[in-house]
Design a protein around this motif. Structure first.
Motif, mmCIF file in Angstrom:
data_model
loop_
_atom_site.group_PDB
_atom_site.id
_atom_site.type_symbol
_atom_site.label_atom_id
_atom_site.label_comp_id
_atom_site.label_asym_id
_atom_site.label_seq_id
_atom_site.Cartn_x
_atom_site.Cartn_y
_atom_site.Cartn_z
ATOM 1 N N TYR A 1 0.781 -1.220 -0.064
ATOM 2 C CA TYR A 1 -0.034 0.002 0.037
ATOM 3 C C TYR A 1 0.972 1.104 0.309
ATOM 4 C CZ TYR A 1 -4.462 -2.474 0.739
ATOM 5 O OH TYR A 1 -5.378 -3.077 0.442
ATOM 6 N N LEU A 2 2.030 1.325 0.711
ATOM 7 C CA LEU A 2 2.895 2.331 0.831
ATOM 8 C C LEU A 2 3.457 2.614 -0.586
ATOM 9 C CD1 LEU A 2 4.640 2.053 4.320
ATOM 10 C CD2 LEU A 2 2.918 3.755 3.447
ATOM 11 N N GLU A 3 3.858 1.482 -1.324
ATOM 12 C CA GLU A 3 4.534 1.601 -2.445
ATOM 13 C C GLU A 3 3.598 2.182 -3.515
ATOM 14 O OE1 GLU A 3 6.935 -0.840 -4.528
ATOM 15 O OE2 GLU A 3 8.195 -1.285 -2.496
ATOM 16 N N ALA A 4 2.246 1.690 -3.421
ATOM 17 C CA ALA A 4 1.141 2.145 -4.446
ATOM 18 C C ALA A 4 0.959 3.519 -4.290
ATOM 19 C CB ALA A 4 -0.023 1.293 -4.393
ATOM 20 N N LEU A 5 0.968 3.897 -3.167
ATOM 21 C CA LEU A 5 0.905 5.455 -2.868
ATOM 22 C C LEU A 5 1.960 6.362 -3.182
ATOM 23 C CD1 LEU A 5 -0.905 7.745 -1.303
ATOM 24 C CD2 LEU A 5 0.464 7.329 0.597
ATOM 25 N N ARG A 6 3.090 5.779 -3.032
ATOM 26 C CA ARG A 6 4.468 6.645 -3.721
ATOM 27 C C ARG A 6 4.278 6.798 -5.232
ATOM 28 N NH1 ARG A 6 8.865 3.454 -1.351
ATOM 29 N NH2 ARG A 6 7.865 2.846 0.510
ATOM 30 N N LEU A 7 3.932 5.455 -5.771
ATOM 31 C CA LEU A 7 3.716 5.541 -7.146
ATOM 32 C C LEU A 7 2.745 6.637 -7.736
ATOM 33 C CD1 LEU A 7 4.407 1.910 -7.963
ATOM 34 C CD2 LEU A 7 5.751 3.582 -8.657
ATOM 35 N N MET A 8 1.876 6.745 -6.946
ATOM 36 C CA MET A 8 0.456 7.735 -7.319
ATOM 37 C C MET A 8 0.940 8.791 -7.125
ATOM 38 S SD MET A 8 -2.992 5.992 -6.335
ATOM 39 C CE MET A 8 -2.709 5.808 -4.402
ATOM 40 N N VAL A 9 1.811 9.338 -6.113
ATOM 41 C CA VAL A 9 2.102 10.867 -5.978
ATOM 42 C C VAL A 9 3.389 11.138 -6.413
ATOM 43 C CG1 VAL A 9 0.550 10.903 -3.837
ATOM 44 C CG2 VAL A 9 2.850 10.590 -3.720
ATOM 45 N N GLY A 10 4.189 10.243 -6.837
ATOM 46 C CA GLY A 10 5.551 10.479 -7.562
ATOM 47 C C GLY A 10 5.531 10.757 -8.947
ATOM 48 N N ARG A 11 6.696 11.019 -9.385
ATOM 49 C CA ARG A 11 6.699 11.313 -10.920
ATOM 50 C C ARG A 11 6.823 10.061 -11.563
ATOM 51 N NH1 ARG A 11 6.756 16.809 -12.285
ATOM 52 N NH2 ARG A 11 7.118 17.711 -10.359
ATOM 53 N N GLU A 12 7.171 10.163 -12.915
ATOM 54 C CA GLU A 12 6.991 8.904 -13.833
ATOM 55 C C GLU A 12 7.776 7.788 -13.116
ATOM 56 O OE1 GLU A 12 5.482 8.127 -16.663
ATOM 57 O OE2 GLU A 12 4.523 10.203 -16.217
ATOM 58 N N PRO A 13 7.200 6.473 -13.024
ATOM 59 C CA PRO A 13 8.354 5.337 -12.792
ATOM 60 C C PRO A 13 9.251 5.124 -13.463
ATOM 61 C CG PRO A 13 6.128 4.741 -13.548
ATOM 62 C CD PRO A 13 5.950 6.193 -13.606
ATOM 63 N N VAL A 14 10.330 4.585 -12.723
ATOM 64 C CA VAL A 14 11.501 4.378 -13.507
ATOM 65 C C VAL A 14 11.840 2.724 -13.354
ATOM 66 C CG1 VAL A 14 14.223 4.183 -13.378
ATOM 67 C CG2 VAL A 14 12.687 6.270 -12.821
ATOM 68 N N GLU A 15 11.972 2.195 -14.586
ATOM 69 C CA GLU A 15 12.184 0.438 -14.620
ATOM 70 C C GLU A 15 13.431 0.169 -14.225
ATOM 71 O OE1 GLU A 15 11.141 -1.922 -18.175
ATOM 72 O OE2 GLU A 15 10.177 -0.044 -18.936
ATOM 73 N N ALA A 16 13.189 -0.796 -13.272
ATOM 74 C CA ALA A 16 14.745 -1.486 -13.022
ATOM 75 C C ALA A 16 14.721 -2.862 -12.866
ATOM 76 C CB ALA A 16 14.645 -1.098 -11.427
ATOM 77 N N GLU A 17 15.608 -3.655 -13.149
ATOM 78 C CA GLU A 17 15.697 -5.135 -13.002
ATOM 79 C C GLU A 17 16.797 -5.302 -11.789
ATOM 80 O OE1 GLU A 17 17.070 -8.646 -15.558
ATOM 81 O OE2 GLU A 17 15.552 -7.326 -16.577
#
Length: 139
Positions: free
Chosen positions: A68-84
């Motif tokens: 839930y915390l990560e989902a919230l950070r992804l919603m309010v943050g900038r464009e997501p960055v891909e990582a492997e």
């Protein structure tokens, strides 16, 4: 008693997953979840080390609020960055521990296990992480 405790923990975990997926704590839903947890087949493998099982269960349960915390950070943050990324596996010879690892990883938003590497000792994971704020651009 040594054989009963892992069985009870497995059933309790299955019931907890049922309740999380249905989002219903009514008596009827709990009864249905308990019946499903009892009827699902159990993998026959070597005896589960209790310490490893408890650690994997704890990490899986902690993954829910973290997701839930990560989902919230992804919603309010900038464009997501891909990582492997890669992460160490637990005991890969016990199917339940492998399932709990993969469940915990894929429960996180935008994260999926791609496979194993390093001779089966590490998971290869594709993840989208929140971007950094650097003048409106992501790195």
């Amino acid at each position: 008693m040594r054989r009963l405790l892992p069985l009870l923990l497995t059933i309790a975990f299955r019931l907890a997953v049922w309740c999380l997926l249905t989002a219903d704590l009514s008596h009827l839903n709990l009864l249905i979840g308990l019946v499903v947890a009892l009827l699902l087949p159990r993998a026959r493998s070597r005896p589960l080390p209790l310490r490893e099982l408890l650690r994997a269960l704890g990490r899986s349960l902690l993954a829910v609020p973290q997701a839930y915390l990560e989902a919230l950070r992804l919603m309010v943050g900038r464009e997501p960055v891909e990582a492997e990324i890669s992460e160490a596996t637990t005991d890969g010879t016990i199917p339940l521990l492998v399932f709990l690892d993969v469940f915990r990883i894929t429960l996180t938003p935008f994260t999926i296990v791609l496979g194993l590497e390093d001779g089966g000792r590490r998971y290869r994971i594709h993840a989208l992480k929140p971007g950094h704020r650097h003048g409106g651009q992501t790195p």
